[in-house]
Design an enzyme around this catalytic site. Sequence first.
Site, short mmCIF file in Angstrom:
data_model
loop_
_atom_site.label_atom_id
_atom_site.label_comp_id
_atom_site.label_asym_id
_atom_site.label_seq_id
_atom_site.Cartn_x
_atom_site.Cartn_y
_atom_site.Cartn_z
N ASP A 103 -16.94 -16.92 -13.01
CA ASP A 103 -15.92 -17.87 -12.10
C ASP A 103 -15.51 -19.21 -13.23
O ASP A 103 -14.23 -19.42 -13.26
CB ASP A 103 -16.76 -18.46 -11.23
CG ASP A 103 -15.97 -19.44 -10.16
OD1 ASP A 103 -14.85 -19.94 -10.56
OD2 ASP A 103 -16.54 -19.89 -9.05
N ASP B 294 -12.37 -19.87 -16.73
CA ASP B 294 -10.94 -20.43 -16.90
C ASP B 294 -11.00 -21.74 -16.66
O ASP B 294 -10.05 -22.46 -16.69
CB ASP B 294 -10.03 -19.92 -15.59
CG ASP B 294 -10.81 -20.34 -14.22
OD1 ASP B 294 -11.75 -20.91 -14.24
OD2 ASP B 294 -10.07 -20.18 -13.11
N HIS C 126 -7.11 -5.75 -0.90
CA HIS C 126 -5.82 -4.57 -0.52
C HIS C 126 -4.81 -5.06 0.40
O HIS C 126 -5.30 -5.41 1.58
CB HIS C 126 -6.51 -3.24 -0.01
CG HIS C 126 -5.28 -2.31 0.00
ND1 HIS C 126 -4.54 -1.77 -1.19
CD2 HIS C 126 -4.85 -1.49 0.92
CE1 HIS C 126 -3.85 -1.05 -0.72
NE2 HIS C 126 -3.93 -0.64 0.50
N SER D 141 0.91 -0.93 0.08
CA SER D 141 0.09 0.01 0.07
C SER D 141 0.92 1.34 0.04
O SER D 141 1.84 1.31 -0.74
CB SER D 141 -1.06 -0.03 1.24
OG SER D 141 -1.86 0.95 1.08
N ASP E 145 -8.65 -5.26 -5.31
CA ASP E 145 -8.25 -4.25 -4.51
C ASP E 145 -9.07 -3.20 -4.94
O ASP E 145 -9.42 -2.76 -6.01
CB ASP E 145 -6.70 -3.92 -4.98
CG ASP E 145 -6.19 -2.64 -3.75
OD1 ASP E 145 -6.99 -2.01 -3.14
OD2 ASP E 145 -5.00 -2.65 -3.70
N ASP F 63 -14.36 -22.60 -9.04
CA ASP F 63 -13.63 -22.69 -7.68
C ASP F 63 -13.65 -21.49 -6.92
O ASP F 63 -12.76 -21.20 -6.19
CB ASP F 63 -12.09 -22.86 -8.05
CG ASP F 63 -11.51 -21.58 -8.88
OD1 ASP F 63 -12.33 -20.85 -9.26
OD2 ASP F 63 -10.36 -21.75 -9.23
#
Length: 589
Positions: free
Chosen positions: A265, A268, A473, A195, A407, A272
């Site tokens: 989801d 790919d 984050h 950060s 983030d 999962d």
Amino acid sequence: MRPTPCHPAAGAAALAALLLAGCADRPTLPGAAAASAAAPLRCQALSGIASDSATVTTATVVAAGTLDNGVAVGVDICRVQGVARPSADSTIHFEVWLPAKAEAWSGRLKTDGTGGYAGVTPLARMAADVAQGFVVAGSDMGHSGGESADWTLGHPERVKDWGYRAHYFVTTAAKAVTQAYYGRPAAKAYFEGCSNGGRQAMMMAQRYPDLFDGIVAGAPSQFYGDTLLSLIWTGHSQVPVLGQPPVLSAAKRQMISARAHAVCDAQDGLLDQQITNPRACSFDPAVLLCTGAETPDCLTTEQLRTARAVYRGIPATDGGQRWNGPVVGSEADWIPAFADNGGYAVFVGHFVDAVQTPPFVPRSLDVVADYDRIKSAVAPFMTAPSPDLSRFKARGGKLIQYHGWHDAVVAPHSSPNYGHALAQFERLKGLAPADFDAAVERLSAADVAAAAQAQGPEVQRYHRLFMLPNVAHCGGGSGPSNIGGGSGDPPAAYLDADHDAVLALARWVEQGVAPQALIATTLKDGAVTRQRPVCVYPNQARYNGSGSIDLAHNFRCVAPGPEQPGVSAADLNQIRNALRQRAALGPVR
């Protein structure tokens, strides 16, 4: 004989001065044998050592056990405390912890960055590092007060300390103390932070390229003005009236995130509970618009408008886009009014506008109209946007950067786009400045793709990026996130260069083994529940087709498929933003 740097008066402080002056090979202390000058100093004798604008005030041996503030130290240490004063208004309190026994020292030195406004020395992080054999340094970066922005008012020199120079003076002091205590310098020096600590990491690579051999930058707020304004924008969007509930409740944000995951989801090839490549997610929240009365599973017109404003990021006055917002699927991790609660909006009032009374009202800012003014004010002291890492690269420096895709504090797109800016810099660096600038202004998506292919291998000689799916984050979120340092340490059984970014960096620097992947860990109640490889960007983890989906060895790193989109207009803005500031290194003292 009159005392000189290489012929000091007698005493422990004199021996420290002799070592620091580089005279240990020819000691002339009265009554001292030649061999004793090269021996490590006793811990207490470090008190009074001075380096560039810094002085050690106390040095004591601390046995393994509980330190102040409840921090547990696993090894005996020499605890050094001191103060650095690069200006008349500077008071940077720092600590350096050295393994008390020379055989417990790895030969490495590490400086720890701090998140947010700092204001406190990161003792817990330091304890973890010294247990791994590092000499470790940390500081409050020149002020106390945690996330309050009050310290910024009327103290521009302290803002400079926090903004860019504290770690320089702390690290030079740590190097001097290490030399004096062990009788030899640290073999390698490292920096790590997430950060604001990630911003500091980028600052070190750009402004102080000779200070560290390796750097880990997590979720770096290196484009600080843009990040600051982005936090204010998302706060204004979600909470138009400060003190009132957010337009999107936590339940509504979780609902949007769940629907996005339902759509993306499996893209790919594996269901999962995580979206490996959110850039390829085509979910449109408009499908959630209520057709009648509001229910928990739909969005009102105002709620949809708010969600779109957050996704979009900051618009430009001409209707374009200044800065990316968070990705689809990260909604559960959005933090309403983060800038207000953390004092980041108040920072603008105190530091940029010098507002004292009445108290600064964050909602008085017009983010779109004030964008350039605010960004220009903070840039000299807090930003680390430059893709020109030539000096760091030339001396063999290595930089690992990581960022969570979910983030909502520092825009995740900024990290891949900084990587693209590095590739563009490699492509254009031989041009005259005017030609370089012209190429930046006409930069296209095709240029970005071509440079990623042609210059990517050169960039990866010194910079490697890892994007963590479903990670918020500096950790958190629903994806595996523990990769060491600011993201959280892996369990002791996995504290190695495959699972820990700092140790992976050390292996890269010291052995030339560049990391192809980091294995990220999910912990629940101290137990490992999932591990996944996080691949060097743009590669991503792909399931092999058999075995547990919670075990890293059942995945391999592959290039993204045709579903990977090209860079957007907002991405091009971010890449140009970095390239335009290639010389924006600012002051170093």
